[in-house]
Scaffold this motif. Structure first.
Motif, PDB file in Angstrom:
ATOM      1  N   SER A 258       0.831  -1.202   0.000  1.00 30.78           N
ATOM      2  CA  SER A 258       0.000   0.000   0.000  1.00 30.78           C
ATOM      3  C   SER A 258       0.869   1.257   0.000  1.00 30.78           C
ATOM      4  N   PHE A 259       0.791   2.023  -1.080  1.00 26.94           N
ATOM      5  CA  PHE A 259       1.499   3.302  -1.116  1.00 26.94           C
ATOM      6  C   PHE A 259       0.880   4.287  -0.132  1.00 26.94           C
ATOM      7  N   ILE A 260      -0.427   4.136   0.092  1.00 24.01           N
ATOM      8  CA  ILE A 260      -1.120   5.037   1.026  1.00 24.01           C
ATOM      9  C   ILE A 260      -0.520   4.898   2.425  1.00 24.01           C
ATOM     10  N   LEU A 261      -0.254   3.670   2.850  1.00 27.36           N
ATOM     11  CA  LEU A 261       0.330   3.463   4.175  1.00 27.36           C
ATOM     12  C   LEU A 261       1.714   4.099   4.261  1.00 27.36           C
ATOM     13  N   ALA A 267       4.217  11.136   6.060  1.00 26.08           N
ATOM     14  CA  ALA A 267       3.645  12.424   6.452  1.00 26.08           C
ATOM     15  C   ALA A 267       3.656  12.591   7.967  1.00 26.08           C
ATOM     16  N   PHE A 268       3.354  11.513   8.675  1.00 24.48           N
ATOM     17  CA  PHE A 268       3.368  11.529  10.140  1.00 24.48           C
ATOM     18  C   PHE A 268       4.766  11.881  10.653  1.00 24.48           C
ATOM     19  N   ALA A 269       5.784  11.200  10.101  1.00 24.14           N
ATOM     20  CA  ALA A 269       7.165  11.448  10.521  1.00 24.14           C
ATOM     21  C   ALA A 269       7.618  12.851  10.130  1.00 24.14           C
ATOM     22  N   LEU A 273       8.986  15.954  12.413  1.00 26.59           N
ATOM     23  CA  LEU A 273      10.241  16.637  12.112  1.00 26.59           C
ATOM     24  C   LEU A 273      10.044  18.149  12.032  1.00 26.59           C
ATOM     25  N   VAL A 274       8.966  18.566  11.372  1.00 28.03           N
ATOM     26  CA  VAL A 274       8.665  20.000  11.274  1.00 28.03           C
ATOM     27  C   VAL A 274       8.405  20.585  12.658  1.00 28.03           C
ATOM     28  N   LEU A 275       7.690  19.852  13.497  1.00 26.21           N
ATOM     29  CA  LEU A 275       7.423  20.309  14.859  1.00 26.21           C
ATOM     30  C   LEU A 275       8.724  20.474  15.635  1.00 26.21           C
ATOM     31  N   ARG A 276       9.630  19.530  15.452  1.00 29.54           N
ATOM     32  CA  ARG A 276      10.941  19.614  16.109  1.00 29.54           C
ATOM     33  C   ARG A 276      11.685  20.865  15.658  1.00 29.54           C
ATOM     34  N   TRP A 277      11.661  21.131  14.351  1.00 22.47           N
ATOM     35  CA  TRP A 277      12.348  22.319  13.822  1.00 22.47           C
ATOM     36  C   TRP A 277      11.680  23.606  14.301  1.00 22.47           C
ATOM     37  N   GLU A 287      19.740  12.497  14.648  1.00 24.64           N
ATOM     38  CA  GLU A 287      18.400  11.932  14.636  1.00 24.64           C
ATOM     39  C   GLU A 287      17.555  12.494  13.490  1.00 24.64           C
ATOM     40  N   SER A 288      17.603  13.828  13.284  1.00 26.61           N
ATOM     41  CA  SER A 288      16.783  14.423  12.233  1.00 26.61           C
ATOM     42  C   SER A 288      17.261  14.019  10.845  1.00 26.61           C
ATOM     43  N   LEU A 289      18.551  13.803  10.697  1.00 26.26           N
ATOM     44  CA  LEU A 289      19.072  13.361   9.409  1.00 26.26           C
ATOM     45  C   LEU A 289      18.589  11.943   9.101  1.00 26.26           C
ATOM     46  N   ILE A 290      18.672  11.061  10.073  1.00 21.59           N
ATOM     47  CA  ILE A 290      18.199   9.687   9.872  1.00 21.59           C
ATOM     48  C   ILE A 290      16.711   9.687   9.523  1.00 21.59           C
ATOM     49  N   LEU A 291      15.924  10.470  10.269  1.00 16.02           N
ATOM     50  CA  LEU A 291      14.481  10.522  10.028  1.00 16.02           C
ATOM     51  C   LEU A 291      14.177  11.077   8.637  1.00 16.02           C
ATOM     52  N   SER A 292      14.939  12.092   8.196  1.00 14.33           N
ATOM     53  CA  SER A 292      14.730  12.677   6.868  1.00 14.33           C
ATOM     54  C   SER A 292      14.934  11.639   5.768  1.00 14.33           C
ATOM     55  N   PHE A 293      15.995  10.839   5.897  1.00 13.55           N
ATOM     56  CA  PHE A 293      16.259   9.834   4.872  1.00 13.55           C
ATOM     57  C   PHE A 293      15.301   8.647   4.990  1.00 13.55           C
ATOM     58  N   LEU A 294      14.815   8.380   6.186  1.00 19.26           N
ATOM     59  CA  LEU A 294      13.784   7.350   6.346  1.00 19.26           C
ATOM     60  C   LEU A 294      12.518   7.768   5.603  1.00 19.26           C
ATOM     61  N   ILE A 295      12.126   9.032   5.749  1.00 19.98           N
ATOM     62  CA  ILE A 295      10.947   9.554   5.051  1.00 19.98           C
ATOM     63  C   ILE A 295      11.142   9.479   3.541  1.00 19.98           C
ATOM     64  N   ALA A 296      12.306   9.954   3.064  1.00 18.14           N
ATOM     65  CA  ALA A 296      12.580   9.939   1.623  1.00 18.14           C
ATOM     66  C   ALA A 296      12.579   8.518   1.073  1.00 18.14           C
ATOM     67  N   GLY A 297      13.163   7.590   1.828  1.00 16.08           N
ATOM     68  CA  GLY A 297      13.196   6.203   1.369  1.00 16.08           C
ATOM     69  C   GLY A 297      11.817   5.587   1.274  1.00 16.08           C
ATOM     70  N   LEU A 298      10.965   5.843   2.253  1.00 16.04           N
ATOM     71  CA  LEU A 298       9.598   5.321   2.223  1.00 16.04           C
ATOM     72  C   LEU A 298       8.837   5.831   1.005  1.00 16.04           C
TER      73      LEU A 298
END
Length: 456
Positions: A258-261, A267-269, A273-277, A287-298
Motif C-alpha cells: 500500500s502506497f497510502i500506508l 507524512a506523520f514522521a 520533524l517539522v514540529l521539532r524544527w 536523529e533528524s538526518l536519519i528521520l529525513s532519509f527514512l521519510i525519503a526512502g519510504l
C-alpha cells in the motif's frame, strides 16, 4: 622515435610500474578488514601495556570488555544512516535516474568526471547515500566502459573522501546538537558549535574542495593499462529486486504493498520533524538526518514491503561493518580507560600553541583513526583531550573539531572500515580498490597538512 614520444613512453612506464606496485602490495599484504580489526585489538592492547598509565592486564581486559558494548547505541545510529541512505539510492526512480546520468559516459575521463559529479553531492547530503551511489554508479559505468573495475570503484570511494565534511558528519553534528552526550564543547563552555563555524568555514571548505579537484584530476593518470586491468563481468553481476510480484491478492499483500500506508507514515514522521524544527530551530542533527532519509526512502520505495526489501539488501551488504563495531568499541575502551588516548593526544598538545593545535590535532587524529575508524567513536576518544587543550590555549575550538574530522577523511583512504559496504555492493575485492585509494590518501595528506597549518 621522437623526443616527445620517448617522454610519453617513459611516463607511461613509470605510471604502470607505480600502479603495479600498489596493486601487488595490497593484494599480497592486506588482510580482510575484519582481520585488521582483530589485529588492531592486540596492537592497541600492547601499546596500552607499554605506554598507558593504567596498564595491567586486568585494566586492559576490563577496558576492552566495557568499550565493546558502550558503542552499541552509536553503532546503531551509524548503521541507520548507512541503511537509510542505501534505501534511497536503491529506489527504482533513483536507479533509473543514475542510469540516465551515466548513459553518455564512453571514456575513462568521462567516467571519473561523472563519478565525482554524482558521489560528491550525495556524500555531502548523507555519507551513507554517497557510499551506495558510488557503488551503483561504478556498476553502471562498468557495464558501459571497459576500464579496470577496481580503479572505477576506488574512484567512487575517493569521491566519498569528504564524508566528514558534509551534512552527516557525526563529529560536526554532535557538536551542533544541544544535549548530545558527544557534545564536549557544550559540556565545557555551555555553547553549541553551529555548522556555520565548522562545516561551512574556510578551514573545512578549502582542503575539501582542493582534495576533490586534485584527486579527480589525478585519477585518470593512475588508470591501469588494459593488460593489467580486471573488468566487471556483466554476465555474473548481481542485479537484485526489492521483492517479487505477488501471485494473488490477499489482505496481507494489500497492506504490504500500500502506497497510502507509506505516504501516511511518511507524512506523520515529517510532521514530527517539522514540529521539532519549529520548537528548536531548523537544522540537522544525527536523529533528524536519519528521520529525513527514512521519510525519503519510504516515499521513493513507494510501498512498505519494497522498503523492507531495500533495507534487507542493505543489511546483507553492510553486515561485515556491524561485526567490526564491537572490536573497535573495545579498542576505543582500551584507549580511553587505560589512558592511552591521553598519552597520544597529550604528546601533541604539549608541543602545540594556539596556532598549531589544529595541526597537531590533525596529526594525532590520523594515528587514532587507524585504531578507531568510526568518526563518532573516534571523537569520544580524542575529543575529551583536544577540546580542553583548545580552551586552555585559547585556540579555535571549531578548527580543532574539524581538524580531527578532516584527518578521518584522509585516513579512510587507507583504513578499510568504511570501504567494506561499497566493495560488497559493487562486488570487487577490497585489496584492489585500496591499491588506488592509497594515491588519494597521499594527495589529501599533503593538501590537508598545508591547509590546516595555513588556516589554523
Amino acid at each position: 622515435m621522437t623526443k616527445s614520444s620517448t617522454k610519453t613512453a617513459a611516463r607511461n612506464s613509470l605510471q604502470s610500474a607505480l600502479v603495479d606496485f600498489f596493486v601487488v602490495f595490497f593484494e599480497r599484504f592486506m588482510p580482510d578488514p575484519f582481520v585488521i580489526a582483530l589485529l588492531l585489538t592486540f596492537v592497541t592492547a600492547i601499546l596500552a601495556g607499554a605506554l598507558a598509565p593504567h596498564r595491567t592486564p586486568t585494566d586492559i581486559l576490563n577496558a576492552w570488555y566495557g568499550g565493546s558494548f558502550k558503542i552499541v547505541a552509536f553503532a546503531f545510529q551509524m548503521m541507520l544512516i548507512l541503511v537509510t541512505g542505501h534505501a534511497v539510492a536503491a529506489a527504482p526512480a533513483v536507479r533509473r535516474l543514475l542510469r540516465r546520468l551515466v548513459a553518455g559516459v564512453n571514456t575513462p575521463g568521462q567516467a571519473v568526471f561523472t563519478m565525482y559529479a554524482l558521489v560528491v553531492p550525495a556524500t555531502w547530503l548523507n555519507w551513507g547515500l554517497g557510499l551506495v551511489v558510488g557503488a551503483f554508479v561504478a556498476r553502471e559505468i562498468g557495464r558501459r566502459v571497459r576500464v579496470d573495475y577496481g580503479w572505477l570503484v576506488a574512484c567512487g570511494y575517493s569521491a566519498w573522501w569528504m564524508c566528514n565534511s558534509g551534512l552527516s558528519s557525526s563529529i560536526a553534528l554532535s557538536q551542533a546538537t544541544h544535549g548530545n552526550p558527544m557534545n564536549i564543547v557544550e559540556q565545557l563552555t555551555g555553547q553549541v558549535t553551529p555548522l556555520s563555524a565548522s562545516l561551512f568555514s574556510a578551514f573545512t571548505l578549502v582542503p575539501t574542495i582542493l582534495t576533490i579537484i586534485v584527486s579527480g584530476l589525478a585519477f585518470p593518470l593512475i588508470r591501469p593499462a588494459t593488460e593489467q586491468s580486471v573488468f566487471l563481468n556483466v554476465d555474473e553481476e548481481r542485479l537484485t529486486a526489492s521483492q517479487e510480484a505477488p501471485t494473488a491478492w490477499s489482505p496481507r499483500v494489500a497492506v504490504e504493498r500500500s502506497f497510502i500506508l507509506s505516504a501516511l507514515i511518511a507524512a506523520f514522521a515529517f510532521a514530527a520533524l517539522v514540529l521539532r524544527w519549529r520548537d528548536h530551530g531548523f537544522g540537522f542533527d544525527i536523529e533528524s538526518l536519519i528521520l529525513s532519509f527514512l521519510i525519503a526512502g519510504l516515499v521513493l520505495q513507494k510501498t512498505p514491503i519494497a522498503y523492507v526489501g531495500a533495507v534487507r539488501e542493505a543489511i546483507s551488504q553492510t553486515g561485515p561493518i556491524l561485526l567490526q563495531f564491537p572490536f573497535y568499541g573495545g579498542i576505543m575502551g582500551i584507549m580511553t580507560a587505560t589512558g592511552l588516548a591521553g598519552v597520544i593526544s597529550d604528546f601533541f598538545v604539549h608541543i602545540a600553541s594556539a596556532q598549531t593545535l589544529p595541526f597537531w590535532s590533525f596529526i594525532s587524529s590520523l594515528i587514532i583513526t587507524f585504531l578507531v575508524p568510526s568518526a563518532g567513536g573516534h571523537w569520544a576518544v580524542q575529543g575529551p583531550f583536544v577540546v580542553p587543550a583548545a580552551m586552555s590555549l585559547h585556540a579555535s575550538a571549531p578548527h580543532v573539531i574539524m581538524a580531527v574530522a578532516i584527518a578521518e577523511n584522509v585516513a579512510n583512504m587507507l583504513q578499510p572500515f568504511w570501504a567494506v559496504p561499497i566493495v560488497a555492493i559493487a562486488g570487487i575485492g577490497i585489496q584492489r580498490v585500496m591499491a588506488f585509494t592509497a594515491v588519494t590518501f597521499m594527495i589529501s595528506l599533503v593538501i590537508c597538512c598545508i591547509s590546516v597549518l595555513a588556516l589554523g
